[in-house]
Design an enzyme around this catalytic site. Structure first.
Site, PDB file in Angstrom:
ATOM      1  N   GLU A  44       0.885  -1.325  -0.057  1.00 56.87           N
ATOM      2  CA  GLU A  44       0.119   0.040   0.107  1.00 56.87           C
ATOM      3  C   GLU A  44       0.998   1.076  -0.068  1.00 56.87           C
ATOM      4  O   GLU A  44       0.425   2.264  -0.499  1.00 56.87           O
ATOM      5  CB  GLU A  44      -1.045   0.086   1.201  1.00 56.87           C
ATOM      6  CG  GLU A  44      -2.373  -0.765   1.052  1.00 56.87           C
ATOM      7  CD  GLU A  44      -3.344  -0.534   2.206  1.00 56.87           C
ATOM      8  OE1 GLU A  44      -3.000   0.154   3.125  1.00 56.87           O
ATOM      9  OE2 GLU A  44      -4.507  -0.781   1.942  1.00 56.87           O
TER      10      GLU A  44
ATOM     11  N   HIS B 210       8.554 -27.113  -0.846  1.00 59.34           N
ATOM     12  CA  HIS B 210       8.003 -28.208  -1.501  1.00 59.34           C
ATOM     13  C   HIS B 210       7.067 -27.984  -2.437  1.00 59.34           C
ATOM     14  O   HIS B 210       6.180 -28.815  -2.795  1.00 59.34           O
ATOM     15  CB  HIS B 210       7.539 -29.162  -0.394  1.00 59.34           C
ATOM     16  CG  HIS B 210       8.653 -29.627   0.551  1.00 59.34           C
ATOM     17  ND1 HIS B 210       9.247 -30.916   0.466  1.00 59.34           N
ATOM     18  CD2 HIS B 210       9.422 -28.909   1.586  1.00 59.34           C
ATOM     19  CE1 HIS B 210      10.275 -31.014   1.123  1.00 59.34           C
ATOM     20  NE2 HIS B 210      10.244 -29.862   1.929  1.00 59.34           N
TER      21      HIS B 210
ATOM     22  N   LYS C 250     -13.847   0.291  -3.055  1.00 61.30           N
ATOM     23  CA  LYS C 250     -14.747   0.638  -2.035  1.00 61.30           C
ATOM     24  C   LYS C 250     -16.001   1.560  -2.590  1.00 61.30           C
ATOM     25  O   LYS C 250     -17.054   1.199  -2.383  1.00 61.30           O
ATOM     26  CB  LYS C 250     -13.885   1.410  -0.709  1.00 61.30           C
ATOM     27  CG  LYS C 250     -13.267   0.636   0.164  1.00 61.30           C
ATOM     28  CD  LYS C 250     -12.884   1.522   1.363  1.00 61.30           C
ATOM     29  CE  LYS C 250     -11.895   0.710   2.247  1.00 61.30           C
ATOM     30  NZ  LYS C 250     -11.505   1.380   3.348  1.00 61.30           N
TER      31      LYS C 250
HETATM   32  O1  PA5 Z   1      -4.132   0.733   5.177  1.00 62.43           O
HETATM   33  C1  PA5 Z   1      -5.428   1.336   5.094  1.00 62.43           C
HETATM   34  O2  PA5 Z   1      -5.770   2.640   5.606  1.00 62.43           O
HETATM   35  C2  PA5 Z   1      -6.586   0.294   5.057  1.00 62.43           C
HETATM   36  O3  PA5 Z   1      -5.926  -1.203   4.991  1.00 62.43           O
HETATM   37  C3  PA5 Z   1      -7.304   0.258   6.264  1.00 62.43           C
HETATM   38  O4  PA5 Z   1      -6.800   0.070   7.293  1.00 62.43           O
HETATM   39  C4  PA5 Z   1      -8.664  -0.446   6.158  1.00 62.43           C
HETATM   40  O5  PA5 Z   1      -9.249  -0.330   4.820  1.00 62.43           O
HETATM   41  C5  PA5 Z   1      -9.682  -0.539   7.148  1.00 62.43           C
HETATM   42  O6  PA5 Z   1     -10.025   0.885   7.241  1.00 62.43           O
HETATM   43  P1  PA5 Z   1     -10.862   1.510   8.464  1.00 62.43           P
HETATM   44  O7  PA5 Z   1      -9.894   1.285   9.678  1.00 62.43           O
HETATM   45  O8  PA5 Z   1     -11.308   2.889   8.387  1.00 62.43           O
HETATM   46  O9  PA5 Z   1     -12.164   0.430   8.583  1.00 62.43           O
END
Ligand code: PA5
Length: 433
Positions: free
Chosen positions: A281, A302, A419
Protein backbone atom coordinates in the site's frame (compact mmCIF):
# COMPACT_ATOMS: atom_id res chain seq x y z
CA UNK A 1 19.62 -5.91 16.98
CA UNK A 2 19.12 -6.40 13.21
CA UNK A 3 21.93 -6.70 10.70
CA UNK A 4 21.32 -6.61 6.97
CA UNK A 5 23.40 -8.77 4.62
CA UNK A 6 22.94 -8.36 0.90
CA UNK A 7 24.04 -11.53 -0.89
CA UNK A 8 24.26 -13.01 -4.38
CA UNK A 9 24.40 -9.62 -6.05
CA UNK A 10 27.85 -7.96 -6.38
CA UNK A 11 26.38 -5.01 -8.28
CA UNK A 12 24.39 -3.88 -5.26
CA UNK A 13 27.47 -3.90 -3.00
CA UNK A 14 29.23 -1.35 -5.21
CA UNK A 15 26.09 0.68 -5.81
CA UNK A 16 25.48 0.96 -2.08
CA UNK A 17 28.69 3.03 -1.91
CA UNK A 18 27.64 5.68 -4.45
CA UNK A 19 27.80 9.32 -3.34
CA UNK A 20 24.54 10.06 -5.08
CA UNK A 21 22.69 7.51 -3.04
CA UNK A 22 24.33 8.59 0.21
CA UNK A 23 23.12 12.15 -0.39
CA UNK A 24 19.64 10.90 -1.23
CA UNK A 25 19.46 8.97 2.05
CA UNK A 26 20.44 12.10 3.99
CA UNK A 27 17.80 14.10 2.14
CA UNK A 28 14.99 11.56 2.66
CA UNK A 29 15.90 11.07 6.31
CA UNK A 30 15.46 14.81 6.76
CA UNK A 31 12.06 14.65 5.05
CA UNK A 32 10.96 11.94 7.51
CA UNK A 33 12.30 13.60 10.67
CA UNK A 34 11.30 17.17 9.77
CA UNK A 35 7.99 16.14 8.19
CA UNK A 36 8.54 17.94 4.92
CA UNK A 37 7.71 15.18 2.40
CA UNK A 38 4.49 14.02 0.78
CA UNK A 39 1.89 12.76 3.25
CA UNK A 40 3.72 14.41 6.15
CA UNK A 41 0.52 14.68 8.20
CA UNK A 42 0.73 10.87 8.63
CA UNK A 43 4.13 10.69 10.31
CA UNK A 44 2.83 10.34 13.88
CA UNK A 45 4.31 6.82 14.07
CA UNK A 46 7.91 8.15 13.92
CA UNK A 47 8.00 9.26 17.57
CA UNK A 48 4.98 7.26 18.78
CA UNK A 49 6.97 4.67 20.81
CA UNK A 50 8.10 7.58 23.04
CA UNK A 51 5.08 9.88 22.82
CA UNK A 52 2.10 7.51 23.08
CA UNK A 53 -0.67 8.49 25.46
CA UNK A 54 0.28 6.85 28.83
CA UNK A 55 -3.07 7.70 30.41
CA UNK A 56 -4.96 5.92 27.67
CA UNK A 57 -2.53 2.99 27.90
CA UNK A 58 -3.33 2.54 31.60
CA UNK A 59 -7.06 2.77 30.88
CA UNK A 60 -6.68 0.09 28.20
CA UNK A 61 -4.85 -2.19 30.64
CA UNK A 62 -7.63 -1.85 33.21
CA UNK A 63 -10.33 -2.45 30.60
CA UNK A 64 -8.50 -5.44 29.09
CA UNK A 65 -7.93 -7.10 32.47
CA UNK A 66 -11.58 -6.72 33.38
CA UNK A 67 -12.72 -8.06 29.99
CA UNK A 68 -10.38 -11.07 30.27
CA UNK A 69 -12.26 -12.21 33.37
CA UNK A 70 -15.62 -12.05 31.64
CA UNK A 71 -14.98 -13.84 28.34
CA UNK A 72 -13.47 -16.94 26.79
CA UNK A 73 -13.33 -15.64 23.19
CA UNK A 74 -12.47 -12.17 21.88
CA UNK A 75 -14.01 -11.43 18.49
CA UNK A 76 -11.66 -8.96 16.82
CA UNK A 77 -13.42 -7.07 14.03
CA UNK A 78 -11.32 -5.15 11.50
CA UNK A 79 -9.73 -5.33 8.06
CA UNK A 80 -6.36 -4.33 6.57
CA UNK A 81 -4.43 -2.02 8.83
CA UNK A 82 -7.16 -2.33 11.45
CA UNK A 83 -6.44 -6.02 12.14
CA UNK A 84 -3.29 -7.40 10.51
CA UNK A 85 -0.89 -5.97 13.09
CA UNK A 86 -2.70 -7.50 16.06
CA UNK A 87 -2.92 -10.89 14.36
CA UNK A 88 0.75 -10.73 13.31
CA UNK A 89 1.79 -9.97 16.89
CA UNK A 90 -0.46 -12.53 18.58
CA UNK A 91 0.72 -15.33 16.27
CA UNK A 92 4.40 -14.39 16.33
CA UNK A 93 4.66 -13.90 20.09
CA UNK A 94 2.24 -16.51 21.46
CA UNK A 95 2.47 -19.09 18.67
CA UNK A 96 -0.39 -20.88 16.92
CA UNK A 97 -1.39 -23.25 19.75
CA UNK A 98 -0.58 -21.39 22.96
CA UNK A 99 -1.15 -23.31 26.15
CA UNK A 100 -2.76 -21.56 29.14
CA UNK A 101 -4.41 -19.09 26.78
CA UNK A 102 -7.12 -17.39 28.84
CA UNK A 103 -8.88 -15.75 25.89
CA UNK A 104 -9.07 -17.21 22.40
CA UNK A 105 -8.96 -14.81 19.40
CA UNK A 106 -11.33 -15.00 16.44
CA UNK A 107 -10.89 -12.54 13.58
CA UNK A 108 -13.91 -11.38 11.58
CA UNK A 109 -14.70 -8.31 9.48
CA UNK A 110 -11.74 -9.25 7.26
CA UNK A 111 -13.89 -11.20 4.81
CA UNK A 112 -17.44 -11.29 3.46
CA UNK A 113 -17.38 -15.04 3.10
CA UNK A 114 -20.84 -16.01 4.34
CA UNK A 115 -19.67 -19.55 5.08
CA UNK A 116 -16.88 -18.29 7.34
CA UNK A 117 -19.15 -15.84 9.15
CA UNK A 118 -21.95 -18.39 9.63
CA UNK A 119 -19.47 -20.88 11.05
CA UNK A 120 -18.13 -18.32 13.54
CA UNK A 121 -21.71 -17.46 14.56
CA UNK A 122 -22.39 -21.13 15.25
CA UNK A 123 -19.08 -21.56 17.11
CA UNK A 124 -19.90 -18.63 19.40
CA UNK A 125 -23.35 -19.92 20.30
CA UNK A 126 -23.52 -20.28 24.09
CA UNK A 127 -19.88 -19.16 24.43
CA UNK A 128 -18.93 -16.20 26.59
CA UNK A 129 -17.50 -13.78 24.07
CA UNK A 130 -16.61 -10.12 23.81
CA UNK A 131 -16.06 -7.84 20.82
CA UNK A 132 -13.27 -5.45 19.95
CA UNK A 133 -14.36 -3.57 16.83
CA UNK A 134 -11.69 -1.53 15.08
CA UNK A 135 -12.32 0.93 12.26
CA UNK A 136 -10.88 4.37 11.76
CA UNK A 137 -13.50 5.51 9.27
CA UNK A 138 -16.34 3.46 10.72
CA UNK A 139 -17.77 3.09 7.22
CA UNK A 140 -15.79 0.13 5.85
CA UNK A 141 -18.34 -2.46 4.73
CA UNK A 142 -16.63 -5.68 5.88
CA UNK A 143 -16.11 -4.75 9.55
CA UNK A 144 -19.36 -2.74 9.57
CA UNK A 145 -21.41 -5.76 8.53
CA UNK A 146 -19.54 -8.10 10.86
CA UNK A 147 -20.14 -5.76 13.80
CA UNK A 148 -23.83 -5.53 13.02
CA UNK A 149 -24.11 -9.36 13.05
CA UNK A 150 -21.95 -10.16 16.08
CA UNK A 151 -23.22 -7.22 18.16
CA UNK A 152 -26.77 -8.56 17.63
CA UNK A 153 -25.70 -12.07 18.61
CA UNK A 154 -23.98 -10.79 21.74
CA UNK A 155 -27.04 -8.81 22.83
CA UNK A 156 -29.21 -11.88 22.23
CA UNK A 157 -26.91 -14.06 24.31
CA UNK A 158 -26.04 -11.61 27.08
CA UNK A 159 -28.79 -8.95 27.22
CA UNK A 160 -27.76 -5.64 28.86
CA UNK A 161 -24.43 -7.18 29.95
CA UNK A 162 -23.34 -6.90 26.29
CA UNK A 163 -22.55 -3.21 26.94
CA UNK A 164 -19.59 -4.19 29.13
CA UNK A 165 -18.34 -6.69 26.58
CA UNK A 166 -17.96 -4.41 23.57
CA UNK A 167 -15.02 -2.06 23.03
CA UNK A 168 -14.55 0.13 19.95
CA UNK A 169 -11.24 1.47 18.66
CA UNK A 170 -11.92 4.33 16.28
CA UNK A 171 -11.45 7.96 15.38
CA UNK A 172 -11.40 10.49 18.26
CA UNK A 173 -14.59 12.25 17.32
CA UNK A 174 -15.58 11.68 13.69
CA UNK A 175 -17.10 8.65 12.08
CA UNK A 176 -20.08 6.36 12.37
CA UNK A 177 -18.50 3.94 14.84
CA UNK A 178 -17.69 6.69 17.35
CA UNK A 179 -21.28 7.98 17.22
CA UNK A 180 -22.70 4.46 17.57
CA UNK A 181 -20.39 3.52 20.46
CA UNK A 182 -21.13 6.74 22.36
CA UNK A 183 -24.88 6.37 21.93
CA UNK A 184 -24.90 2.74 23.05
CA UNK A 185 -22.46 3.30 25.91
CA UNK A 186 -19.56 1.17 24.69
CA UNK A 187 -16.06 2.03 25.83
CA UNK A 188 -13.87 3.57 23.09
CA UNK A 189 -10.16 4.03 22.50
CA UNK A 190 -8.64 6.39 19.97
CA UNK A 191 -6.79 5.94 16.69
CA UNK A 192 -4.52 9.00 16.37
CA UNK A 193 -5.27 11.30 13.43
CA UNK A 194 -1.69 11.31 12.18
CA UNK A 195 -1.16 7.54 12.01
CA UNK A 196 -2.57 5.58 9.06
CA UNK A 197 -4.01 2.06 9.26
CA UNK A 198 -0.94 0.07 8.24
CA UNK A 199 1.28 2.07 10.64
CA UNK A 200 -1.13 1.71 13.57
CA UNK A 201 -0.23 -1.57 15.29
CA UNK A 202 1.41 0.22 18.24
CA UNK A 203 -1.70 2.37 18.80
CA UNK A 204 -4.89 1.02 20.48
CA UNK A 205 -5.64 -0.67 17.11
CA UNK A 206 -3.12 -3.40 17.89
CA UNK A 207 -2.37 -2.84 21.56
CA UNK A 208 -5.89 -3.15 23.01
CA UNK A 209 -6.77 -6.57 21.53
CA UNK A 210 -3.25 -7.81 22.32
CA UNK A 211 -3.70 -6.80 25.96
CA UNK A 212 -6.93 -8.81 26.14
CA UNK A 213 -5.12 -11.80 24.59
CA UNK A 214 -2.47 -11.56 27.30
CA UNK A 215 0.45 -10.40 25.15
CA UNK A 216 3.09 -8.38 27.00
CA UNK A 217 2.56 -5.00 25.32
CA UNK A 218 5.10 -3.25 27.59
CA UNK A 219 7.74 -5.46 25.96
CA UNK A 220 6.44 -4.57 22.48
CA UNK A 221 6.87 -0.88 23.31
CA UNK A 222 10.30 -1.55 24.79
CA UNK A 223 11.40 -3.10 21.48
CA UNK A 224 9.85 -0.32 19.41
CA UNK A 225 11.52 2.34 21.58
CA UNK A 226 14.86 0.58 21.23
CA UNK A 227 14.45 0.64 17.45
CA UNK A 228 13.40 4.29 17.54
CA UNK A 229 16.54 5.28 19.46
CA UNK A 230 18.90 2.97 17.54
CA UNK A 231 17.76 3.55 13.95
CA UNK A 232 18.57 7.25 13.75
CA UNK A 233 21.63 7.51 11.51
CA UNK A 234 21.13 9.07 8.09
CA UNK A 235 23.39 6.59 6.33
CA UNK A 236 23.64 2.93 5.43
CA UNK A 237 24.97 2.00 8.88
CA UNK A 238 21.30 2.35 9.76
CA UNK A 239 20.03 -1.18 8.95
CA UNK A 240 16.51 0.02 8.11
CA UNK A 241 17.93 2.36 5.46
CA UNK A 242 20.38 -0.25 4.20
CA UNK A 243 17.47 -2.64 3.65
CA UNK A 244 15.39 0.08 1.97
CA UNK A 245 18.20 1.09 -0.36
CA UNK A 246 19.15 -2.49 -1.27
CA UNK A 247 15.60 -3.33 -2.38
CA UNK A 248 15.27 0.04 -4.12
CA UNK A 249 18.41 -0.69 -6.17
CA UNK A 250 17.31 -4.23 -7.00
CA UNK A 251 14.13 -2.73 -8.37
CA UNK A 252 15.30 0.47 -10.04
CA UNK A 253 18.74 -0.60 -11.34
CA UNK A 254 18.41 -4.33 -11.87
CA UNK A 255 14.72 -4.34 -12.72
CA UNK A 256 13.63 -6.95 -10.17
CA UNK A 257 9.86 -6.72 -9.78
CA UNK A 258 8.97 -9.04 -6.90
CA UNK A 259 10.23 -9.24 -3.34
CA UNK A 260 9.34 -12.26 -1.28
CA UNK A 261 9.62 -12.15 2.50
CA UNK A 262 10.79 -15.54 3.73
CA UNK A 263 10.44 -16.87 7.22
CA UNK A 264 11.35 -20.29 8.58
CA UNK A 265 8.60 -20.23 11.24
CA UNK A 266 4.96 -20.96 10.49
CA UNK A 267 3.80 -18.54 13.17
CA UNK A 268 5.28 -15.67 11.10
CA UNK A 269 2.63 -16.10 8.39
CA UNK A 270 0.57 -13.12 9.55
CA UNK A 271 3.66 -11.04 10.12
CA UNK A 272 4.29 -11.62 6.41
CA UNK A 273 0.71 -10.49 5.68
CA UNK A 274 1.22 -7.33 7.75
CA UNK A 275 4.49 -6.64 5.90
CA UNK A 276 2.79 -7.16 2.51
CA UNK A 277 0.18 -4.55 3.32
CA UNK A 278 2.80 -2.12 4.63
CA UNK A 279 4.94 -2.27 1.51
CA UNK A 280 2.20 -2.91 -1.07
CA UNK A 281 0.00 0.00 0.00
CA UNK A 282 2.91 2.35 0.63
CA UNK A 283 4.81 1.84 -2.62
CA UNK A 284 2.33 0.47 -5.15
CA UNK A 285 1.25 3.67 -6.84
CA UNK A 286 1.95 5.76 -9.94
CA UNK A 287 2.93 2.56 -11.78
CA UNK A 288 5.72 1.83 -9.30
CA UNK A 289 6.67 -0.44 -6.43
CA UNK A 290 7.91 -3.97 -5.97
CA UNK A 291 5.19 -6.61 -5.64
CA UNK A 292 5.50 -7.82 -2.03
CA UNK A 293 4.91 -11.55 -1.67
CA UNK A 294 5.80 -14.04 1.03
CA UNK A 295 6.76 -17.64 1.63
CA UNK A 296 7.28 -19.86 4.64
CA UNK A 297 10.26 -22.17 4.27
CA UNK A 298 10.76 -25.06 4.31
CA UNK A 299 6.98 -25.52 3.80
CA UNK A 300 6.88 -23.65 0.48
CA UNK A 301 10.15 -25.16 -0.74
CA UNK A 302 8.05 -28.23 -1.46
CA UNK A 303 5.79 -26.25 -3.78
CA UNK A 304 7.00 -22.83 -4.94
CA UNK A 305 10.62 -23.84 -4.28
CA UNK A 306 10.67 -25.43 -7.72
CA UNK A 307 9.68 -22.15 -9.37
CA UNK A 308 12.24 -20.17 -7.37
CA UNK A 309 15.05 -22.56 -8.24
CA UNK A 310 14.35 -23.16 -11.91
CA UNK A 311 11.60 -20.80 -13.03
CA UNK A 312 11.85 -17.34 -14.57
CA UNK A 313 14.95 -15.43 -13.45
CA UNK A 314 15.62 -11.75 -12.91
CA UNK A 315 12.11 -11.24 -11.49
CA UNK A 316 12.18 -12.18 -7.81
CA UNK A 317 14.55 -11.62 -4.92
CA UNK A 318 14.22 -12.88 -1.36
CA UNK A 319 14.35 -11.11 1.99
CA UNK A 320 14.94 -13.61 4.77
CA UNK A 321 13.99 -13.16 8.42
CA UNK A 322 16.58 -15.07 10.43
CA UNK A 323 16.05 -15.15 14.21
CA UNK A 324 19.26 -16.11 16.03
CA UNK A 325 17.36 -18.52 18.28
CA UNK A 326 13.94 -20.19 18.34
CA UNK A 327 11.30 -19.35 20.93
CA UNK A 328 11.04 -23.08 21.71
CA UNK A 329 13.13 -26.01 20.55
CA UNK A 330 12.73 -29.77 20.21
CA UNK A 331 15.42 -32.39 20.68
CA UNK A 332 15.83 -35.18 18.12
CA UNK A 333 16.52 -38.59 19.69
CA UNK A 334 17.76 -41.96 18.47
CA UNK A 335 15.18 -44.54 17.36
CA UNK A 336 16.21 -48.21 17.86
CA UNK A 337 14.59 -49.32 14.55
CA UNK A 338 15.75 -46.37 12.45
CA UNK A 339 13.25 -47.27 9.70
CA UNK A 340 13.23 -43.61 8.62
CA UNK A 341 17.06 -43.59 8.59
CA UNK A 342 17.15 -40.36 10.51
CA UNK A 343 19.41 -41.53 13.33
CA UNK A 344 22.25 -39.47 11.90
CA UNK A 345 20.40 -36.47 13.35
CA UNK A 346 20.50 -37.89 16.88
CA UNK A 347 21.38 -35.21 19.43
CA UNK A 348 20.57 -32.28 17.17
CA UNK A 349 17.62 -30.00 17.73
CA UNK A 350 14.88 -29.25 15.21
CA UNK A 351 16.00 -25.64 15.08
CA UNK A 352 19.53 -26.70 14.19
CA UNK A 353 18.12 -28.63 11.23
CA UNK A 354 15.93 -25.66 10.28
CA UNK A 355 19.01 -23.40 10.31
CA UNK A 356 20.87 -25.88 8.09
CA UNK A 357 17.91 -25.74 5.70
CA UNK A 358 18.37 -21.94 5.58
CA UNK A 359 22.06 -22.38 4.71
CA UNK A 360 21.27 -25.01 2.11
CA UNK A 361 18.63 -22.80 0.49
CA UNK A 362 20.96 -19.79 0.39
CA UNK A 363 23.52 -21.97 -1.39
CA UNK A 364 20.95 -23.44 -3.77
CA UNK A 365 19.58 -20.02 -4.68
CA UNK A 366 23.07 -18.64 -5.26
CA UNK A 367 23.97 -21.69 -7.42
CA UNK A 368 20.99 -21.13 -9.73
CA UNK A 369 22.04 -17.48 -10.06
CA UNK A 370 20.10 -14.24 -10.30
CA UNK A 371 18.24 -14.63 -7.02
CA UNK A 372 19.60 -11.94 -4.74
CA UNK A 373 19.09 -12.48 -1.01
CA UNK A 374 18.76 -9.85 1.67
CA UNK A 375 19.24 -11.63 4.99
CA UNK A 376 17.91 -9.82 8.05
CA UNK A 377 19.73 -11.36 11.03
CA UNK A 378 17.66 -10.70 14.13
CA UNK A 379 19.25 -11.06 17.53
CA UNK A 380 16.97 -13.22 19.71
CA UNK A 381 13.70 -15.07 19.22
CA UNK A 382 10.11 -14.29 18.25
CA UNK A 383 9.66 -12.20 21.39
CA UNK A 384 7.36 -9.27 22.04
CA UNK A 385 10.44 -7.03 22.10
CA UNK A 386 11.56 -8.22 18.69
CA UNK A 387 8.05 -7.75 17.33
CA UNK A 388 8.12 -4.09 18.41
CA UNK A 389 11.60 -3.67 16.97
CA UNK A 390 10.70 -5.24 13.62
CA UNK A 391 7.55 -3.14 13.28
CA UNK A 392 9.49 0.07 13.70
CA UNK A 393 12.33 -1.19 11.46
CA UNK A 394 9.98 -1.93 8.55
CA UNK A 395 7.92 1.26 9.03
CA UNK A 396 11.08 3.37 8.81
CA UNK A 397 12.36 1.33 5.87
CA UNK A 398 9.16 1.78 3.87
CA UNK A 399 9.14 5.53 4.52
CA UNK A 400 12.67 5.68 3.09
CA UNK A 401 11.96 3.43 0.11
CA UNK A 402 8.63 5.13 -0.70
CA UNK A 403 10.30 8.54 -0.74
CA UNK A 404 13.16 7.13 -2.87
CA UNK A 405 10.46 6.23 -5.41
CA UNK A 406 9.10 9.78 -5.04
CA UNK A 407 5.61 8.56 -4.12
CA UNK A 408 3.52 9.43 -1.07
CA UNK A 409 4.08 6.34 1.15
CA UNK A 410 1.22 7.24 3.49
CA UNK A 411 -1.91 7.26 1.33
CA UNK A 412 -3.80 4.45 -0.43
CA UNK A 413 -5.97 6.01 -3.15
CA UNK A 414 -6.15 2.68 -4.99
CA UNK A 415 -7.88 0.97 -2.06
CA UNK A 416 -10.64 3.56 -2.13
CA UNK A 417 -11.58 2.82 -5.76
CA UNK A 418 -13.14 -0.59 -5.11
CA UNK A 419 -14.82 0.69 -1.95
CA UNK A 420 -16.53 3.48 -3.92
CA UNK A 421 -17.55 1.14 -6.76
CA UNK A 422 -19.03 -1.34 -4.31
CA UNK A 423 -21.02 1.39 -2.54
CA UNK A 424 -22.43 2.46 -5.93
CA UNK A 425 -23.30 -1.10 -6.99
CA UNK A 426 -24.96 -1.80 -3.64
CA UNK A 427 -26.99 1.41 -3.96
CA UNK A 428 -25.61 3.23 -0.90
CA UNK A 429 -27.76 6.38 -0.55
CA UNK A 430 -26.04 9.31 -2.20
CA UNK A 431 -23.66 7.11 -4.22
CA UNK A 432 -26.05 5.21 -6.52
CA UNK A 433 -25.03 6.93 -9.76
O1 PA5 B 1 -4.19 0.92 5.36
C1 PA5 B 1 -5.35 1.24 5.29
O2 PA5 B 1 -5.70 2.41 5.43
C2 PA5 B 1 -6.46 0.23 5.05
O3 PA5 B 1 -5.99 -1.07 4.99
C3 PA5 B 1 -7.45 0.34 6.20
O4 PA5 B 1 -6.79 0.05 7.40
C4 PA5 B 1 -8.64 -0.59 6.00
O5 PA5 B 1 -9.27 -0.29 4.80
C5 PA5 B 1 -9.63 -0.45 7.14
O6 PA5 B 1 -10.10 0.86 7.24
P1 PA5 B 1 -10.93 1.36 8.50
O7 PA5 B 1 -10.07 1.26 9.69
O8 PA5 B 1 -11.33 2.78 8.18
O9 PA5 B 1 -12.14 0.44 8.61
Amino acid sequence: MISVNVMNTPLIASDLESEDLKNKVVEVNKMIRERTGLGNDFLGWVNWPATYDREEYIKMQASATSLQDKIEVLVIIGIGGSYLGARAAADMIKGLYPINQKVEAIYVGNTMSSTYVAQVQAYLKNKRFGICVISKSGTTVEPGLAFRLFEKQLWEQEGERAKELIVAVTDKERGALKVLADQKGYQTFTIPDDIGGRFSVLTPVGIYPLMVLGVNTDEIFFGAQKAMYELTEANLDNPAYKYAVARYLLNSKLNYKVETLVSYDLQMQYFNEWWKQLFGESEGKEGQGLLPTSMIFSTDLHSLGQWVQEGQKGLLFETILNFSRPTLDVKITKDPDNFDQLNYLDGKTLDEVNKVALEGVLQAHSQCGEIPNIVLDIDGDMSAQNFGYLVYFFELAVAMSGYLLAVNPFNQPGVEVYKKNMFKLLGKPGLES
